[in-house]
Design an enzyme around this catalytic site. Structure first.
Site, PDB file in Angstrom:
ATOM      1  N   ASN A   1     -10.840 -20.657 -22.978  1.00  0.00           N
ATOM      2  CA  ASN A   1      -9.943 -20.545 -24.127  1.00  0.00           C
ATOM      3  C   ASN A   1     -10.027 -21.841 -24.943  1.00  0.00           C
ATOM      4  O   ASN A   1      -9.527 -22.880 -24.517  1.00  0.00           O
ATOM      5  CB  ASN A   1      -8.519 -20.305 -23.606  1.00  0.00           C
ATOM      6  CG  ASN A   1      -7.478 -20.218 -24.705  1.00  0.00           C
ATOM      7  OD1 ASN A   1      -7.738 -20.555 -25.850  1.00  0.00           O
ATOM      8  ND2 ASN A   1      -6.288 -19.789 -24.348  1.00  0.00           N
TER       9      ASN A   1
ATOM     10  N   HIS B   1      -8.830 -13.524 -30.131  1.00  0.00           N
ATOM     11  CA  HIS B   1      -8.728 -14.857 -29.520  1.00  0.00           C
ATOM     12  C   HIS B   1      -9.102 -14.735 -28.044  1.00  0.00           C
ATOM     13  O   HIS B   1      -8.708 -13.787 -27.359  1.00  0.00           O
ATOM     14  CB  HIS B   1      -7.293 -15.364 -29.685  1.00  0.00           C
ATOM     15  CG  HIS B   1      -6.995 -16.572 -28.863  1.00  0.00           C
ATOM     16  ND1 HIS B   1      -7.813 -17.680 -28.847  1.00  0.00           N
ATOM     17  CD2 HIS B   1      -5.962 -16.850 -27.998  1.00  0.00           C
ATOM     18  CE1 HIS B   1      -7.302 -18.577 -28.030  1.00  0.00           C
ATOM     19  NE2 HIS B   1      -6.190 -18.097 -27.502  1.00  0.00           N
TER      20      HIS B   1
ATOM     21  N   CYS C   1      -2.930 -21.284 -30.912  1.00  0.00           N
ATOM     22  CA  CYS C   1      -4.136 -20.448 -30.832  1.00  0.00           C
ATOM     23  C   CYS C   1      -4.248 -19.481 -32.008  1.00  0.00           C
ATOM     24  O   CYS C   1      -5.311 -18.912 -32.250  1.00  0.00           O
ATOM     25  CB  CYS C   1      -4.161 -19.681 -29.519  1.00  0.00           C
ATOM     26  SG  CYS C   1      -4.145 -20.765 -28.095  1.00  0.00           S
TER      27      CYS C   1
END
Ligand code: UT7
Length: 317
Positions: free
Chosen positions: A274, A244, A110
Protein backbone atom coordinates in the site's frame (compact mmCIF):
# COMPACT_ATOMS: atom_id res chain seq x y z
CA UNK A 1 -13.30 22.19 -19.77
CA UNK A 2 -11.52 19.70 -17.50
CA UNK A 3 -8.33 17.90 -18.46
CA UNK A 4 -6.89 14.93 -20.27
CA UNK A 5 -3.84 12.92 -19.31
CA UNK A 6 -0.81 13.71 -21.49
CA UNK A 7 1.77 11.49 -19.81
CA UNK A 8 2.40 9.27 -16.78
CA UNK A 9 5.41 8.21 -14.75
CA UNK A 10 6.39 6.41 -11.57
CA UNK A 11 9.39 5.81 -9.38
CA UNK A 12 10.12 3.36 -6.56
CA UNK A 13 13.15 2.87 -4.33
CA UNK A 14 15.52 0.11 -5.41
CA UNK A 15 15.46 -1.83 -2.12
CA UNK A 16 13.01 -4.77 -2.20
CA UNK A 17 11.84 -6.14 1.16
CA UNK A 18 10.14 -9.53 0.97
CA UNK A 19 7.70 -10.99 3.46
CA UNK A 20 10.35 -13.55 4.41
CA UNK A 21 12.72 -10.74 5.32
CA UNK A 22 10.05 -9.16 7.56
CA UNK A 23 9.54 -12.49 9.30
CA UNK A 24 13.19 -12.43 10.44
CA UNK A 25 12.37 -9.64 12.92
CA UNK A 26 8.54 -9.78 13.24
CA UNK A 27 6.14 -12.51 14.37
CA UNK A 28 4.65 -12.90 10.88
CA UNK A 29 4.96 -15.08 7.78
CA UNK A 30 4.86 -14.91 4.00
CA UNK A 31 1.79 -17.16 4.14
CA UNK A 32 -0.14 -14.75 6.44
CA UNK A 33 0.77 -11.56 4.57
CA UNK A 34 0.23 -13.05 1.08
CA UNK A 35 -3.14 -14.56 1.89
CA UNK A 36 -4.55 -11.84 4.21
CA UNK A 37 -3.25 -8.76 2.41
CA UNK A 38 -1.95 -9.86 -1.01
CA UNK A 39 1.49 -8.31 -0.61
CA UNK A 40 4.56 -10.41 -1.47
CA UNK A 41 7.17 -7.66 -1.40
CA UNK A 42 7.36 -3.88 -1.11
CA UNK A 43 9.94 -1.17 -1.90
CA UNK A 44 11.51 0.66 1.03
CA UNK A 45 13.66 3.80 0.92
CA UNK A 46 17.24 3.42 2.11
CA UNK A 47 18.83 6.63 0.83
CA UNK A 48 16.02 8.05 -1.34
CA UNK A 49 13.86 10.86 0.02
CA UNK A 50 10.16 11.30 -0.78
CA UNK A 51 11.25 14.28 -2.89
CA UNK A 52 13.61 12.04 -4.90
CA UNK A 53 10.72 9.68 -5.68
CA UNK A 54 8.37 12.54 -6.55
CA UNK A 55 11.00 14.16 -8.78
CA UNK A 56 11.84 10.98 -10.69
CA UNK A 57 8.17 10.05 -11.22
CA UNK A 58 7.55 13.61 -12.45
CA UNK A 59 10.50 13.50 -14.84
CA UNK A 60 9.18 10.27 -16.36
CA UNK A 61 5.71 11.76 -16.81
CA UNK A 62 7.10 14.97 -18.32
CA UNK A 63 9.23 12.98 -20.74
CA UNK A 64 6.28 10.84 -21.89
CA UNK A 65 4.13 13.93 -22.43
CA UNK A 66 6.88 15.89 -24.17
CA UNK A 67 6.48 18.72 -21.65
CA UNK A 68 9.27 20.93 -20.34
CA UNK A 69 9.20 21.93 -16.64
CA UNK A 70 8.95 25.62 -17.57
CA UNK A 71 5.70 24.93 -19.43
CA UNK A 72 3.95 23.86 -16.21
CA UNK A 73 1.38 26.23 -14.71
CA UNK A 74 0.91 24.39 -11.39
CA UNK A 75 2.34 21.42 -9.48
CA UNK A 76 0.25 19.55 -6.90
CA UNK A 77 1.44 16.68 -4.77
CA UNK A 78 -0.73 14.33 -2.69
CA UNK A 79 1.15 12.94 0.29
CA UNK A 80 1.02 12.17 3.99
CA UNK A 81 4.70 11.32 4.34
CA UNK A 82 6.64 14.14 2.72
CA UNK A 83 10.13 14.76 4.00
CA UNK A 84 9.29 18.03 5.76
CA UNK A 85 6.25 19.95 7.00
CA UNK A 86 7.75 22.73 4.92
CA UNK A 87 8.81 22.97 2.16
CA UNK A 88 5.96 20.99 0.66
CA UNK A 89 6.87 17.98 -1.46
CA UNK A 90 5.39 19.81 -4.45
CA UNK A 91 7.75 22.75 -3.84
CA UNK A 92 10.70 20.37 -3.51
CA UNK A 93 9.79 18.71 -6.82
CA UNK A 94 9.30 22.14 -8.43
CA UNK A 95 12.80 23.22 -7.39
CA UNK A 96 14.45 19.96 -8.47
CA UNK A 97 12.70 20.12 -11.84
CA UNK A 98 13.61 23.76 -12.37
CA UNK A 99 9.95 24.69 -12.85
CA UNK A 100 8.75 28.18 -12.03
CA UNK A 101 5.03 27.63 -11.34
CA UNK A 102 3.16 27.60 -8.00
CA UNK A 103 3.22 24.34 -6.07
CA UNK A 104 1.42 22.90 -3.04
CA UNK A 105 0.64 19.62 -1.27
CA UNK A 106 -2.75 18.03 -0.65
CA UNK A 107 -3.46 15.74 2.30
CA UNK A 108 -6.43 13.40 1.98
CA UNK A 109 -4.41 10.33 3.03
CA UNK A 110 -4.86 7.39 0.64
CA UNK A 111 -7.68 9.28 -1.13
CA UNK A 112 -5.29 12.12 -1.88
CA UNK A 113 -4.65 11.41 -5.55
CA UNK A 114 -8.32 11.61 -6.55
CA UNK A 115 -8.95 14.63 -4.30
CA UNK A 116 -6.01 16.20 -6.15
CA UNK A 117 -7.39 15.34 -9.61
CA UNK A 118 -10.65 17.03 -8.62
CA UNK A 119 -8.73 20.10 -7.44
CA UNK A 120 -6.82 20.10 -10.73
CA UNK A 121 -10.09 19.93 -12.68
CA UNK A 122 -11.15 23.15 -10.92
CA UNK A 123 -8.01 25.00 -12.05
CA UNK A 124 -8.68 23.88 -15.65
CA UNK A 125 -12.38 24.82 -15.38
CA UNK A 126 -11.43 28.36 -14.30
CA UNK A 127 -8.99 28.65 -17.19
CA UNK A 128 -6.11 29.26 -14.80
CA UNK A 129 -3.83 26.53 -16.20
CA UNK A 130 -2.97 24.85 -19.48
CA UNK A 131 -0.57 22.22 -18.13
CA UNK A 132 -0.37 20.78 -14.65
CA UNK A 133 1.83 18.20 -12.97
CA UNK A 134 0.15 16.05 -10.30
CA UNK A 135 2.20 13.70 -8.15
CA UNK A 136 1.32 11.12 -5.50
CA UNK A 137 4.46 10.36 -3.48
CA UNK A 138 4.97 8.56 -0.19
CA UNK A 139 7.78 7.43 2.06
CA UNK A 140 5.42 5.53 4.35
CA UNK A 141 8.35 3.53 5.76
CA UNK A 142 9.17 6.65 7.78
CA UNK A 143 5.81 6.77 9.56
CA UNK A 144 5.51 3.07 10.40
CA UNK A 145 6.14 1.34 13.70
CA UNK A 146 8.33 -1.50 12.41
CA UNK A 147 7.53 -3.50 15.56
CA UNK A 148 3.79 -3.46 14.79
CA UNK A 149 2.90 -6.38 12.54
CA UNK A 150 -0.67 -5.04 12.09
CA UNK A 151 0.57 -2.11 10.04
CA UNK A 152 4.19 -2.31 8.86
CA UNK A 153 3.67 -5.41 6.68
CA UNK A 154 1.03 -3.61 4.60
CA UNK A 155 2.73 -0.44 3.37
CA UNK A 156 5.46 0.46 0.88
CA UNK A 157 7.21 3.49 -0.61
CA UNK A 158 6.75 4.88 -4.12
CA UNK A 159 5.53 7.70 -6.34
CA UNK A 160 3.38 8.15 -9.42
CA UNK A 161 2.81 11.26 -11.52
CA UNK A 162 0.72 12.60 -14.40
CA UNK A 163 0.98 15.59 -16.69
CA UNK A 164 -2.46 17.04 -17.37
CA UNK A 165 -3.43 19.22 -20.31
CA UNK A 166 -6.63 20.94 -21.43
CA UNK A 167 -9.33 18.50 -22.53
CA UNK A 168 -12.52 16.80 -21.50
CA UNK A 169 -11.28 13.48 -20.11
CA UNK A 170 -12.39 13.95 -16.48
CA UNK A 171 -16.03 12.90 -16.59
CA UNK A 172 -17.31 12.62 -13.03
CA UNK A 173 -16.20 12.51 -9.42
CA UNK A 174 -17.25 11.97 -5.84
CA UNK A 175 -15.37 13.07 -2.74
CA UNK A 176 -16.42 11.92 0.72
CA UNK A 177 -15.20 12.41 4.27
CA UNK A 178 -16.38 11.17 7.65
CA UNK A 179 -14.15 13.00 10.06
CA UNK A 180 -12.60 11.49 13.16
CA UNK A 181 -9.41 9.85 14.35
CA UNK A 182 -10.68 6.69 16.02
CA UNK A 183 -10.03 4.36 13.04
CA UNK A 184 -6.83 5.72 11.47
CA UNK A 185 -4.48 8.21 13.09
CA UNK A 186 -0.92 9.23 12.29
CA UNK A 187 0.14 11.78 14.91
CA UNK A 188 2.83 14.35 14.19
CA UNK A 189 6.00 14.35 16.27
CA UNK A 190 5.49 14.97 19.96
CA UNK A 191 7.14 18.38 20.05
CA UNK A 192 8.76 20.13 23.01
CA UNK A 193 6.33 22.79 24.13
CA UNK A 194 6.77 23.24 27.88
CA UNK A 195 3.11 24.37 28.01
CA UNK A 196 1.46 21.28 26.54
CA UNK A 197 1.15 18.10 28.55
CA UNK A 198 -1.16 15.80 26.65
CA UNK A 199 0.79 14.40 23.69
CA UNK A 200 1.31 10.70 24.12
CA UNK A 201 0.82 8.76 20.86
CA UNK A 202 3.91 7.84 18.91
CA UNK A 203 4.11 9.46 15.44
CA UNK A 204 3.37 6.25 13.56
CA UNK A 205 0.38 4.74 11.72
CA UNK A 206 -2.30 3.63 14.20
CA UNK A 207 -5.08 1.76 12.44
CA UNK A 208 -8.11 -0.34 13.32
CA UNK A 209 -7.71 -2.73 10.39
CA UNK A 210 -11.13 -4.33 10.47
CA UNK A 211 -13.03 -1.02 10.71
CA UNK A 212 -10.95 0.36 7.84
CA UNK A 213 -11.60 -2.78 5.82
CA UNK A 214 -15.39 -2.44 6.19
CA UNK A 215 -15.30 1.27 5.38
CA UNK A 216 -13.18 0.55 2.29
CA UNK A 217 -15.45 -2.13 0.83
CA UNK A 218 -18.56 -0.01 1.44
CA UNK A 219 -16.90 3.06 -0.08
CA UNK A 220 -15.87 1.19 -3.23
CA UNK A 221 -19.32 -0.37 -3.66
CA UNK A 222 -21.08 2.99 -3.26
CA UNK A 223 -18.70 5.41 -4.93
CA UNK A 224 -17.83 3.49 -8.11
CA UNK A 225 -21.41 2.93 -9.35
CA UNK A 226 -22.27 6.57 -8.49
CA UNK A 227 -19.46 8.09 -10.56
CA UNK A 228 -20.15 5.72 -13.47
CA UNK A 229 -23.81 6.81 -13.47
CA UNK A 230 -22.84 10.49 -13.18
CA UNK A 231 -20.60 10.03 -16.23
CA UNK A 232 -23.63 8.74 -18.16
CA UNK A 233 -22.12 5.27 -18.52
CA UNK A 234 -23.08 1.70 -17.69
CA UNK A 235 -20.84 -0.37 -15.39
CA UNK A 236 -20.11 -2.63 -18.37
CA UNK A 237 -18.63 0.37 -20.26
CA UNK A 238 -15.71 0.60 -17.83
CA UNK A 239 -12.48 -0.72 -19.33
CA UNK A 240 -10.43 -0.77 -16.12
CA UNK A 241 -11.23 -0.23 -12.45
CA UNK A 242 -8.15 1.22 -10.72
CA UNK A 243 -8.67 0.84 -6.97
CA UNK A 244 -6.37 2.10 -4.24
CA UNK A 245 -4.07 -0.80 -3.40
CA UNK A 246 -4.69 -1.39 0.31
CA UNK A 247 -5.59 -5.08 0.54
CA UNK A 248 -6.38 -7.51 -2.27
CA UNK A 249 -9.27 -8.87 -0.18
CA UNK A 250 -10.90 -5.40 -0.18
CA UNK A 251 -10.78 -5.37 -3.99
CA UNK A 252 -12.00 -8.98 -4.21
CA UNK A 253 -14.91 -8.30 -1.83
CA UNK A 254 -15.99 -5.16 -3.70
CA UNK A 255 -15.72 -6.60 -7.20
CA UNK A 256 -18.08 -9.45 -6.36
CA UNK A 257 -20.77 -6.83 -5.64
CA UNK A 258 -20.50 -4.91 -8.93
CA UNK A 259 -21.65 -5.56 -12.50
CA UNK A 260 -18.17 -5.05 -13.94
CA UNK A 261 -16.33 -8.14 -15.22
CA UNK A 262 -13.88 -9.19 -12.49
CA UNK A 263 -10.83 -9.22 -14.78
CA UNK A 264 -11.19 -5.46 -15.24
CA UNK A 265 -10.21 -4.80 -11.58
CA UNK A 266 -6.48 -4.02 -11.61
CA UNK A 267 -3.83 -4.62 -8.98
CA UNK A 268 -0.10 -4.53 -8.35
CA UNK A 269 -0.25 -4.73 -4.55
CA UNK A 270 1.76 -7.97 -4.62
CA UNK A 271 4.89 -6.03 -5.65
CA UNK A 272 4.47 -2.68 -3.91
CA UNK A 273 2.08 -3.01 -0.95
CA UNK A 274 0.00 0.00 0.00
CA UNK A 275 1.76 3.15 -1.21
CA UNK A 276 -1.07 5.41 0.01
CA UNK A 277 -1.59 8.44 -2.28
CA UNK A 278 0.90 6.99 -4.79
CA UNK A 279 -0.85 3.68 -5.41
CA UNK A 280 -3.27 4.81 -8.15
CA UNK A 281 -0.84 6.77 -10.37
CA UNK A 282 1.81 4.07 -9.89
CA UNK A 283 -0.57 1.37 -11.10
CA UNK A 284 -1.85 3.51 -13.97
CA UNK A 285 1.68 4.26 -15.17
CA UNK A 286 2.65 0.58 -15.14
CA UNK A 287 -0.45 -0.31 -17.16
CA UNK A 288 0.08 2.61 -19.51
CA UNK A 289 3.68 1.61 -20.22
CA UNK A 290 2.57 -1.99 -20.80
CA UNK A 291 0.19 -0.65 -23.49
CA UNK A 292 -2.90 -1.83 -21.62
CA UNK A 293 -4.68 1.55 -21.70
CA UNK A 294 -5.93 2.72 -25.10
CA UNK A 295 -7.36 6.01 -26.28
CA UNK A 296 -11.09 6.14 -25.51
CA UNK A 297 -10.88 3.64 -22.63
CA UNK A 298 -12.97 4.44 -19.56
CA UNK A 299 -11.15 4.19 -16.22
CA UNK A 300 -12.96 4.16 -12.87
CA UNK A 301 -10.61 5.19 -10.06
CA UNK A 302 -11.50 4.75 -6.39
CA UNK A 303 -9.73 5.19 -3.08
CA UNK A 304 -10.34 5.24 0.67
CA UNK A 305 -8.32 5.78 3.81
CA UNK A 306 -7.50 8.10 6.67
CA UNK A 307 -9.91 10.87 7.44
CA UNK A 308 -11.86 8.74 7.04
CA UNK A 309 -12.01 9.71 3.39
CA UNK A 310 -13.02 8.15 0.11
CA UNK A 311 -13.06 9.33 -3.48
CA UNK A 312 -13.83 8.06 -6.97
CA UNK A 313 -13.85 9.39 -10.50
CA UNK A 314 -14.26 8.33 -14.12
CA UNK A 315 -11.66 9.29 -16.72
CA UNK A 316 -11.80 8.87 -20.48
CA UNK A 317 -8.28 8.16 -21.77
O1 UT7 B 1 -4.72 2.60 2.89
C1 UT7 B 1 -5.29 2.88 4.15
C2 UT7 B 1 -6.42 2.01 4.33
N1 UT7 B 1 -6.03 0.79 5.01
C3 UT7 B 1 -6.68 -0.33 4.74
O2 UT7 B 1 -7.53 -0.34 3.89
C4 UT7 B 1 -6.39 -1.55 5.59
C5 UT7 B 1 -7.67 -2.33 5.79
N2 UT7 B 1 -7.50 -3.47 6.71
C6 UT7 B 1 -6.80 -4.57 6.36
O3 UT7 B 1 -6.25 -4.62 5.27
C7 UT7 B 1 -6.80 -5.73 7.31
O4 UT7 B 1 -7.73 -5.51 8.34
C8 UT7 B 1 -5.41 -6.01 7.95
C9 UT7 B 1 -4.46 -6.52 6.88
C10 UT7 B 1 -4.85 -4.75 8.59
C11 UT7 B 1 -5.52 -7.09 9.03
O5 UT7 B 1 -6.13 -8.25 8.46
P1 UT7 B 1 -7.34 -8.97 9.20
O6 UT7 B 1 -7.71 -10.12 8.40
O7 UT7 B 1 -8.39 -7.91 9.47
O8 UT7 B 1 -6.65 -9.46 10.53
P2 UT7 B 1 -7.07 -9.16 12.06
O9 UT7 B 1 -6.68 -7.78 12.44
O10 UT7 B 1 -8.48 -9.59 12.28
O11 UT7 B 1 -6.13 -10.19 12.80
C12 UT7 B 1 -6.32 -11.60 12.67
C13 UT7 B 1 -5.18 -12.29 13.39
C14 UT7 B 1 -4.91 -11.74 14.79
O12 UT7 B 1 -4.53 -12.83 15.62
P3 UT7 B 1 -5.59 -13.49 16.64
O13 UT7 B 1 -6.05 -12.38 17.52
O14 UT7 B 1 -6.70 -14.03 15.77
O15 UT7 B 1 -4.77 -14.52 17.32
C15 UT7 B 1 -3.73 -10.84 14.57
O16 UT7 B 1 -2.94 -10.69 15.74
O17 UT7 B 1 -3.98 -12.13 12.65
C16 UT7 B 1 -2.97 -11.60 13.51
N3 UT7 B 1 -2.07 -10.78 12.73
C17 UT7 B 1 -0.99 -11.26 12.11
N4 UT7 B 1 -0.45 -12.48 12.05
C18 UT7 B 1 0.66 -12.64 11.34
C19 UT7 B 1 -2.18 -9.45 12.46
N5 UT7 B 1 -1.17 -9.06 11.68
C20 UT7 B 1 -0.41 -10.16 11.45
C21 UT7 B 1 0.77 -10.40 10.72
N6 UT7 B 1 1.27 -11.65 10.68
N7 UT7 B 1 1.40 -9.41 10.04
Amino acid sequence: MSFRILGTGHSVPSRIVTNDELSTFLDTSDEWISSRVGVRERRVCTTETAADLAYQAALNALEMSGTKPEELDMILCATISGDDASPSLACMAQGMLGATCPAMDINAACSGFIYMLDTAAGFFARGKVKKMLVIGAERTSRILDWNDRNTCVIFGDGAGAMVLGEGDGYLSSKLFAKGGDSVIKIPLFVGMSPFYDNETLEPYVHMNGQETFKFAVNAMCQDVPEVIEEAGLQQSDITWVIPHQANIRIIDAAKRKMDIPQERFCSNIDRYGNTSAASIPLLIDEMNREGKIKEGDYLALCSFGGGLSSAACVIRW
